[in-house]
Motif scaffolding. Structure first.
Motif, short mmCIF file in Angstrom:
data_model
loop_
_atom_site.label_atom_id
_atom_site.label_comp_id
_atom_site.label_asym_id
_atom_site.label_seq_id
_atom_site.Cartn_x
_atom_site.Cartn_y
_atom_site.Cartn_z
N LYS A 285 -62.47 41.51 -15.24
CA LYS A 285 -61.31 41.12 -14.44
C LYS A 285 -60.21 40.50 -15.31
O LYS A 285 -59.01 40.71 -15.08
CB LYS A 285 -61.74 40.13 -13.35
N ARG A 288 -58.37 43.33 -17.04
CA ARG A 288 -57.40 43.94 -16.14
C ARG A 288 -56.14 43.08 -16.02
O ARG A 288 -55.02 43.56 -16.06
CB ARG A 288 -58.03 44.15 -14.77
N GLU A 298 -58.19 44.62 -5.70
CA GLU A 298 -59.36 45.50 -5.77
C GLU A 298 -60.59 44.89 -5.11
O GLU A 298 -61.55 45.61 -4.80
CB GLU A 298 -59.67 45.87 -7.22
N TRP A 305 -59.38 49.65 -8.08
CA TRP A 305 -59.58 49.46 -9.52
C TRP A 305 -59.12 50.70 -10.29
O TRP A 305 -58.46 50.58 -11.33
CB TRP A 305 -61.04 49.16 -9.83
N ASP A 306 -59.46 51.89 -9.78
CA ASP A 306 -59.05 53.11 -10.46
C ASP A 306 -57.53 53.26 -10.46
O ASP A 306 -56.94 53.73 -11.45
CB ASP A 306 -59.68 54.32 -9.77
N HIS A 308 -55.47 50.74 -10.51
CA HIS A 308 -54.98 49.78 -11.48
C HIS A 308 -55.16 50.30 -12.91
O HIS A 308 -54.26 50.13 -13.75
CB HIS A 308 -55.73 48.45 -11.31
N GLN A 325 -61.55 49.84 -18.69
CA GLN A 325 -62.56 50.62 -17.97
C GLN A 325 -63.95 50.44 -18.60
O GLN A 325 -64.96 50.38 -17.87
CB GLN A 325 -62.16 52.09 -17.95
N TRP A 328 -65.39 47.26 -17.40
CA TRP A 328 -65.75 47.34 -15.98
C TRP A 328 -67.06 48.11 -15.78
O TRP A 328 -67.92 47.70 -15.00
CB TRP A 328 -64.62 48.02 -15.22
N ARG A 336 -70.23 45.37 -9.05
CA ARG A 336 -68.79 45.67 -8.95
C ARG A 336 -68.44 46.46 -7.70
O ARG A 336 -67.27 46.76 -7.47
CB ARG A 336 -68.31 46.41 -10.19
#
Length: 742
Positions: A285, A288, A298, A305-306, A308, A325, A328, A336
């Motif tokens: 996080k 990101r 998200e 998330w995708d 972002h 990614q 994540w 998640r």
């Protein structure tokens, strides 16, 4: 004294509690005393701040000081027995405190010098205070943190522990002072917000910081410890981009279940997870956030998330996106993935088909609308913290009704709610100007009622507004008073002028002149106006002097015979907030400076200030040259990221500003549409929803949610009549749309 003794005897057998810092303790027990007010009274101090008050013997209100230390009003003499019971001077403290870094109920954090003049950080723990969800007080957490730091001594991953000691009744921990800033501050200071600015150096440095943080976290794990509350404020970055983690209150065994005594929303996973998994989640996080600093939307729809990551790829390239990614996917999928019916909404086109998004947002409001609820639709937390938060235009149901009215019509259930809201407002106790405000109270409600075709209800509400204006004209007391467009004189003035245009009723014109005179009388160029919102920045259209100047400009335009009376204060007000503006050295972007923050937004920022000045100019006011400032505001709107999506402090407000200031800048609107996609979700139907401020929940209100975005996209692009202004231009009959008459 008899009461103090009696209460002391009755509580003598109870366990000790935290010391009440604003009071004096009686006989080392649980009873405390101070001289203060029982009834709620408020006063505006010389520096323009509103404080709780008590009454001086001569009848005036003075501040009722409730700080972290004992304070006795200068007109009060303590009884002799209380004087004799006052504590002796405290024992010498082993450190010289230089400044406070943080205050909380559990105790402060201080920058201090030791006996060798070495800088350290002191963390204070008050016994029985700052209880967390595990039942631990601040003292227990300090002892626990010291144990974790001892186990990590010499690793370089965390500050070095100096000592733990007691002073008076509090526990203190001294630790190494870590140079640098929090990662949160580092991102805010260096992120390349301007869309056409060169962000390559920031991306290079951010990749370095994130990779070093990953090594730091994994290194801590190798020592058998996990941090448990990994978030940007608990990470320090120095000038050489070296990283260390601070604040180990929540740290624990790396493979133990995470017990959330304290947590930071957006960086803590839901459900049963291990401490290691919680850290991996927080690390991803943070990554990101470093490349796309927005709220944790998200968490509401996991596949955002995708979206972002795709945004990061477009803005900063493959290396940054792949790093985010990778971190994540290192988080176990069960950690998640959250169970929710929301999913990322499809792309939007703000240039060619904004009507599609308006229709989808409208459908979302209608699906969530509950005419039996006080607020009609879900919105910001202010619905519950403000007196008329459920009703008003800014955060209550009236704002949602305004958006529905201006995007196709008001269905019968919403119409019934609006009529009931008017009755509730009329029956309620009202003793503050903000209760009658344009966005916070009756003036705005009256405008929505009129536009909905409910002239009788609107007239009843506006009659009470007129009574309040008469009271203001007689009163010289500034208690509970606001002067701004959002909640005070200026907004009421704009509504009075609107009702005079609609009805021709001379009462509104007379009241408008009265409230304008009162506004001028109370205007103080050396102080910012009082804000109704504790988060407000008192600059610009909504909460600043510029909005007040706009209201006077509209009055002068509508009543030319009053120009001689109001032209000078109008010009002064319109020029006042520009002094708080700043142009970017590299790109010329215009923003409002608030401390160390640069604010581009509609509320408190450059966009709102320019919208107000343009509107005043259209009303015939002489304003400073705006061409360069307008271009600067457009550049500020053309950003890589806005933390929120809402009208007042987010993307929707910048969309509105671009449409009002220069609707031909479709290139900016296209980019803002792509940014908006980071905040939009749907439920698999034709309805779309917007995340509210900070990204913790969905919102339909005007200030933070779907209603505000609708108003940013509908109607004319007339800077004098934006759709989010609750100033009626006509009155519409009851509308019952196909499928809406539920």
């Amino acid at each position: 004294m008899a009461l103090l003794d009696r209460l002391h005897d009755l509580t003598a057998d109870l366990r000790p509690g935290p010391y009440v810092l604003s009071d004096r303790r009686w006989r080392d027990g649980l009873v405390y005393y101070r001289y203060g007010a029982f009834a709620e009274m408020r006063v505006v101090t010389e520096d323009g701040q509103e404080q709780l008050a008590l009454r001086h013997p001569d009848g005036i209100l003075v501040p009722d000081t409730r700080g972290p230390v004992w304070s006795l009003p200068d007109f009060v003499e303590l009884p002799a027995r209380l004087v004799s019971a006052e504590p002796d001077d405290a024992a010498p403290f082993p450190y010289q405190v230089e400044s406070a870094l943080h205050f909380s109920n559990g105790g402060g954090v201080y920058k201090a010098l030791d006996r060798n003049h070495t800088t350290v950080v002191l963390k204070e723990g008050r016994p029985g205070a700052g209880i967390d969800a595990r039942g631990r007080d601040a003292v227990e957490r300090i002892d626990h943190e010291a144990q974790m730091m001892t186990r990590l001594r010499g690793t370089g991953f965390v500050p070095e522990l100096v000592e733990v000691f007691d002073a008076w009744e509090h526990r203190f921990m001294a630790q190494e002072y870590v140079h640098g800033v929090t990662l949160n501050s580092w991102i805010a200071a260096y992120f390349p917000f301007a869309y056409d600015g060169d962000g390559r150096e920031y991306v290079r440095q951010a990749i370095t910081v994130v990779r070093r943080l990953e090594r730091c976290v994994l290194g801590i794990h190798e020592h058998g410890i996990a941090l448990g509350d990994l978030q940007p404020l608990n990470v320090m970055v120095d000038d050489d981009l070296q990283v260390r983690c601070i604040d180990l209150e929540c740290a624990g065994e790396v493979d133990a279940p995470r017990e959330a005594g304290l947590m930071t929303l957006g960086y803590t996973p839901y459900g049963q997870v291990s401490m290691r998994e919680a850290d991996l989640y927080g690390l991803a996080k943070i990554a990101r956030q470093a490349f796309l600093p927005i709220g944790p939307a998200e968490d509401l729809a996991p596949d955002l998330w995708d979206v972002h990551v795709d945004t990061i790829r477009q803005l900063h390239g493959d290396t940054a996106a792949d790093l985010v990614q990778r971190l994540w996917t290192a988080v176990p999928e069960r950690v998640r993935t959250t169970s929710t019916r929301w999913r990322a909404a499809s792309g939007v086109d703000l240039v060619r088909r904004p009507d599609r998004l308006v229709a989808a947002l409208r459908a979302g409001i209608l699906k969530d609308m509950d005419p039996g609820s006080p607020q009609l639709v879900p919105g910001d937390i202010r619905q519950y913290t403000e007196r008329f938060g459920t009703i008003n235009v800014r955060n209550g149901g009236a704002g949602a009704c305004l958006a529905l009215l201006r995007s196709g019509g008001l269905p019968d259930p919403a119409r019934a709610w609006l009529r009931d809201a008017a009755a509730r407002w009329l029956d309620a106790t009202k003793d503050r100007t903000e209760d009658y405000g344009l966005f916070t109270g009756g003036a705005g409600l009256g405008g929505v009622l009129w536009e909905a075709g409910m002239q009788n209800e609107a007239a009843a509400v506006m009659d009470e507004v007129l009574d309040h204006v008469a009271h203001l004209s007689r009163s010289h007391d500034r208690t509970h008073e606001r002067l701004t467009v959002d909640a005070g004189h200026a907004g009421i003035l704009l509504q009075l002028l609107a009702f005079h245009r609609l009805t021709g009723d001379e009462r509104f014109q007379t009241a408008a002149v009265a409230v304008a005179r009162d506004l001028v009388r109370r205007y103080d160029p050396d102080q910012a106006p009082l804000a109704s919102d504790p988060d407000a920045i008192t600059i610009g259209l909504f909460e600043g002097w510029t909005g007040c100047g706009l209201a006077l400009a509209v009055l002068c335009d509508q009543m030319p015979d009053r120009v001689h009376e109001f032209e000078e204060p109008m010009s002064t007000m319109l020029a006042s907030d520009i002094r708080s503006g700043a142009y970017g050295e590299d790109d010329g972007a215009f923003t409002i400076v608030d401390g160390r923050r640069l604010i581009p937004y509609l509320a408190g920022g450059g966009a709102g200030t320019l919208v107000a000045l343009r509107a005043a100019e259209r009303s015939g006011a002489v304003v400073p040259p705006l061409d360069g400032m307008t271009e600067g505001a457009l550049r500020s709107a053309d950003s890589r990221s806005f933390y929120n999506a809402g009208l007042l402090r987010g993307t929707a407000g910048l969309i509105s500003a671009v449409r009002l200031l220069d609707a031909e800048r479709t290139d900016i609107l296209e980019r803002l549409g792509r940014l908006l996609g980071n905040f939009l979700v749907d439920d698999g139907t034709d309805a779309v929803y917007l995340t509210g401020d900070f990204g913790y929940r969905l919102s339909h209100d005007l200030g933070t949610g779907s209603a505000g975005l609708i108003c940013a996209l509908v109607g004319r692009t007339d800077v004098q009549a934006p759709a989010w202004m609750p100033l009626p231009t006509a009155s519409y009959p009851a509308a019952k749309e196909r499928g809406d008459g539920r």
